[in-house]
Write a protein that holds these residues in place. Structure first.
Motif, PDB file in Angstrom:
ATOM      1  N   THR A  76      44.017  63.625  34.339  1.00 35.90           N
ATOM      2  CA  THR A  76      43.373  64.467  35.217  1.00 35.90           C
ATOM      3  C   THR A  76      43.067  63.928  36.668  1.00 35.90           C
ATOM      4  OG1 THR A  76      42.246  65.454  33.278  1.00 35.90           O
ATOM      5  CG2 THR A  76      41.169  65.849  35.274  1.00 35.90           C
ATOM      6  N   GLU A  77      42.656  62.717  36.630  1.00 28.85           N
ATOM      7  CA  GLU A  77      42.203  62.232  37.957  1.00 28.85           C
ATOM      8  C   GLU A  77      43.453  61.729  38.839  1.00 28.85           C
ATOM      9  OE1 GLU A  77      38.961  61.913  39.304  1.00 28.85           O
ATOM     10  OE2 GLU A  77      38.600  63.477  37.522  1.00 28.85           O
ATOM     11  N   GLY A  78      44.875  61.507  38.383  1.00 27.52           N
ATOM     12  CA  GLY A  78      45.889  61.148  38.764  1.00 27.52           C
ATOM     13  C   GLY A  78      45.612  59.608  39.307  1.00 27.52           C
ATOM     14  N   LEU A  79      45.217  58.863  38.388  1.00 24.50           N
ATOM     15  CA  LEU A  79      45.046  57.300  38.445  1.00 24.50           C
ATOM     16  C   LEU A  79      46.275  56.639  38.393  1.00 24.50           C
ATOM     17  CD1 LEU A  79      41.668  56.775  36.870  1.00 24.50           C
ATOM     18  CD2 LEU A  79      42.031  57.358  39.076  1.00 24.50           C
ATOM     19  N   ALA A  80      46.619  55.698  39.195  1.00 30.73           N
ATOM     20  CA  ALA A  80      47.906  54.968  39.155  1.00 30.73           C
ATOM     21  C   ALA A  80      47.580  53.482  38.935  1.00 30.73           C
ATOM     22  CB  ALA A  80      48.685  54.997  40.491  1.00 30.73           C
ATOM     23  N   LEU A  81      46.371  52.890  39.092  1.00 29.19           N
ATOM     24  CA  LEU A  81      46.152  51.633  38.745  1.00 29.19           C
ATOM     25  C   LEU A  81      46.096  51.158  37.357  1.00 29.19           C
ATOM     26  CD1 LEU A  81      42.598  50.784  38.600  1.00 29.19           C
ATOM     27  CD2 LEU A  81      43.205  53.014  38.807  1.00 29.19           C
ATOM     28  N   PRO A  82      46.776  49.990  36.937  1.00 29.20           N
ATOM     29  CA  PRO A  82      46.735  49.439  35.408  1.00 29.20           C
ATOM     30  C   PRO A  82      45.553  49.903  34.707  1.00 29.20           C
ATOM     31  CG  PRO A  82      47.325  47.864  37.029  1.00 29.20           C
ATOM     32  CD  PRO A  82      46.987  48.860  37.790  1.00 29.20           C
ATOM     33  N   ILE A  83      45.547  50.514  33.458  1.00 31.28           N
ATOM     34  CA  ILE A  83      44.617  50.467  32.807  1.00 31.28           C
ATOM     35  C   ILE A  83      44.757  49.943  31.342  1.00 31.28           C
ATOM     36  CG2 ILE A  83      43.051  52.438  31.572  1.00 31.28           C
ATOM     37  CD1 ILE A  83      42.903  52.958  34.293  1.00 31.28           C
ATOM     38  N   LEU A  84      43.638  49.176  31.055  1.00 26.61           N
ATOM     39  CA  LEU A  84      43.654  48.308  29.771  1.00 26.61           C
ATOM     40  C   LEU A  84      42.650  48.726  28.927  1.00 26.61           C
ATOM     41  CD1 LEU A  84      44.953  46.418  31.882  1.00 26.61           C
ATOM     42  CD2 LEU A  84      44.204  44.442  30.843  1.00 26.61           C
ATOM     43  N   LEU A  85      42.843  48.490  27.650  1.00 25.82           N
ATOM     44  CA  LEU A  85      42.196  49.113  26.523  1.00 25.82           C
ATOM     45  C   LEU A  85      41.328  48.052  25.848  1.00 25.82           C
ATOM     46  CD1 LEU A  85      44.394  51.977  24.933  1.00 25.82           C
ATOM     47  CD2 LEU A  85      42.543  52.052  26.687  1.00 25.82           C
ATOM     48  N   ASP A  86      40.194  47.828  25.795  1.00 23.60           N
ATOM     49  CA  ASP A  86      39.089  47.233  25.147  1.00 23.60           C
ATOM     50  C   ASP A  86      38.343  47.709  24.359  1.00 23.60           C
ATOM     51  OD1 ASP A  86      37.773  45.004  24.291  1.00 23.60           O
ATOM     52  OD2 ASP A  86      36.766  44.519  25.917  1.00 23.60           O
ATOM     53  N   ARG A  87      38.764  48.270  23.228  1.00 24.57           N
ATOM     54  CA  ARG A  87      38.048  49.254  22.367  1.00 24.57           C
ATOM     55  C   ARG A  87      36.740  48.561  21.703  1.00 24.57           C
ATOM     56  NH1 ARG A  87      43.461  50.842  21.006  1.00 24.57           N
ATOM     57  NH2 ARG A  87      43.970  52.971  21.134  1.00 24.57           N
ATOM     58  N   GLY A  88      35.745  49.420  22.109  1.00 17.23           N
ATOM     59  CA  GLY A  88      34.593  48.771  21.884  1.00 17.23           C
ATOM     60  C   GLY A  88      33.905  47.734  22.312  1.00 17.23           C
ATOM     61  N   SER A  89      34.456  47.276  23.543  1.00 15.46           N
ATOM     62  CA  SER A  89      34.006  46.101  24.467  1.00 15.46           C
ATOM     63  C   SER A  89      34.038  44.910  23.666  1.00 15.46           C
ATOM     64  CB  SER A  89      32.721  46.588  25.096  1.00 15.46           C
ATOM     65  OG  SER A  89      31.858  46.659  24.370  1.00 15.46           O
ATOM     66  N   ARG A  90      34.793  44.823  22.828  1.00 20.92           N
ATOM     67  CA  ARG A  90      34.915  43.039  22.130  1.00 20.92           C
ATOM     68  C   ARG A  90      35.149  42.262  22.970  1.00 20.92           C
ATOM     69  NH1 ARG A  90      35.974  47.243  19.589  1.00 20.92           N
ATOM     70  NH2 ARG A  90      36.875  47.833  17.668  1.00 20.92           N
ATOM     71  N   LEU A  91      36.500  42.380  23.818  1.00 18.07           N
ATOM     72  CA  LEU A  91      36.481  41.435  24.762  1.00 18.07           C
ATOM     73  C   LEU A  91      35.820  41.126  26.215  1.00 18.07           C
ATOM     74  CD1 LEU A  91      40.508  40.810  24.417  1.00 18.07           C
ATOM     75  CD2 LEU A  91      38.622  39.066  23.835  1.00 18.07           C
ATOM     76  N   ALA A  92      35.354  42.286  26.244  1.00 17.32           N
ATOM     77  CA  ALA A  92      34.450  42.423  27.634  1.00 17.32           C
ATOM     78  C   ALA A  92      33.171  41.826  27.582  1.00 17.32           C
ATOM     79  CB  ALA A  92      34.174  44.160  27.964  1.00 17.32           C
ATOM     80  N   SER A  93      32.607  41.879  26.259  1.00 15.82           N
ATOM     81  CA  SER A  93      31.391  41.023  26.027  1.00 15.82           C
ATOM     82  C   SER A  93      31.582  39.886  25.765  1.00 15.82           C
ATOM     83  CB  SER A  93      30.250  41.825  25.113  1.00 15.82           C
ATOM     84  OG  SER A  93      31.210  42.002  23.852  1.00 15.82           O
ATOM     85  N   SER A  94      32.506  39.394  24.904  1.00 11.70           N
ATOM     86  CA  SER A  94      32.589  37.921  24.496  1.00 11.70           C
ATOM     87  C   SER A  94      33.450  37.048  25.273  1.00 11.70           C
ATOM     88  CB  SER A  94      33.384  37.868  23.047  1.00 11.70           C
ATOM     89  OG  SER A  94      34.627  38.455  23.330  1.00 11.70           O
ATOM     90  N   ALA A  95      34.527  37.655  25.887  1.00  6.88           N
ATOM     91  CA  ALA A  95      35.287  36.660  26.859  1.00  6.88           C
ATOM     92  C   ALA A  95      34.725  36.868  28.323  1.00  6.88           C
ATOM     93  CB  ALA A  95      36.851  37.145  26.896  1.00  6.88           C
ATOM     94  N   PHE A  96      34.322  37.875  28.679  1.00 12.96           N
ATOM     95  CA  PHE A  96      33.998  38.200  30.221  1.00 12.96           C
ATOM     96  C   PHE A  96      32.252  38.375  30.443  1.00 12.96           C
ATOM     97  CE2 PHE A  96      38.459  39.750  29.961  1.00 12.96           C
ATOM     98  CZ  PHE A  96      38.660  39.207  31.286  1.00 12.96           C
ATOM     99  N   GLY A  97      31.667  38.394  29.301  1.00 15.41           N
ATOM    100  CA  GLY A  97      30.261  38.532  29.273  1.00 15.41           C
ATOM    101  C   GLY A  97      29.595  39.696  29.997  1.00 15.41           C
ATOM    102  N   VAL A  98      30.606  40.824  30.079  1.00 17.60           N
ATOM    103  CA  VAL A  98      30.001  42.030  30.518  1.00 17.60           C
ATOM    104  C   VAL A  98      28.960  42.877  29.442  1.00 17.60           C
ATOM    105  CG1 VAL A  98      30.779  44.463  31.140  1.00 17.60           C
ATOM    106  CG2 VAL A  98      32.211  42.254  31.676  1.00 17.60           C
ATOM    107  N   SER A  99      27.978  43.110  29.934  1.00 22.90           N
ATOM    108  CA  SER A  99      26.888  44.183  29.181  1.00 22.90           C
ATOM    109  C   SER A  99      26.567  45.546  29.395  1.00 22.90           C
ATOM    110  CB  SER A  99      25.739  43.233  28.963  1.00 22.90           C
ATOM    111  OG  SER A  99      24.944  42.756  30.183  1.00 22.90           O
TER     112      SER A  99
END
Length: 138
Positions: A76-99
């Motif tokens: 819908t937004e016409g985005l071209a940048l790479p989109i990765l999936l981190d279902r449930g933020s498992r790696l975002a929180s554990s590997a990258f410290g994102v909260s």
């Protein structure tokens, strides 16, 4: 903090491995259910287009559980940048410290996180673009 070596699936198939060769890059953690995340995606996509040929990777990591919602938003937004999936933020929180979302990490050429931005950003703003150019070494 050094860029962790983790692998995530790409929205359109395949996988993306974060390595030292990924640097420099901007990694944006977001979700379709997050209004500030949605609001900044068009400008983030422009940043990707503007810097793709200048050696900066711009990567959006969705923490949505449902890839279909992400795919529909991207279409819908016409985005071209790479989109990765981190279902449930498992790696975002554990590997990258994102909260919190959105959170963006600016990774310099030495594969070290040089800036962490919490909340929505205007990726077209001169100050943000200057910080990015400085991370590229000029």
């Amino acid at each position: 903090m050094a860029l962790p070596a983790v692998e995530l699936p790409l929205l359109n198939g395949g996988n993306y491995l974060f390595t030292e060769k990924s640097a420099p890059c901007l990694i944006n953690f977001w979700a379709t259910w997050c209004p500030p995340c949605r609001a900044e995606m068009a400008a983030l996509n422009r940043l990707y287009a503007d810097y793709a040929g200048r050696g900066l990777g711009v990567i959006a990591v969705s923490v949505d559980e449902d890839a279909h919602l992400v795919r529909e938003f991207v279409r819908t937004e016409g985005l071209a940048l790479p989109i990765l999936l981190d279902r449930g933020s498992r790696l975002a929180s554990s590997a990258f410290g994102v909260s919190a979302y959105p959170t963006s990490l600016l990774v310099n050429g030495q594969a070290r996180v040089s800036a962490v931005w919490l909340g929505e950003r205007d990726w077209d703003a001169a100050g943000v673009r200057t910080a990015i150019v400085q991370s590229l070494g000029g």
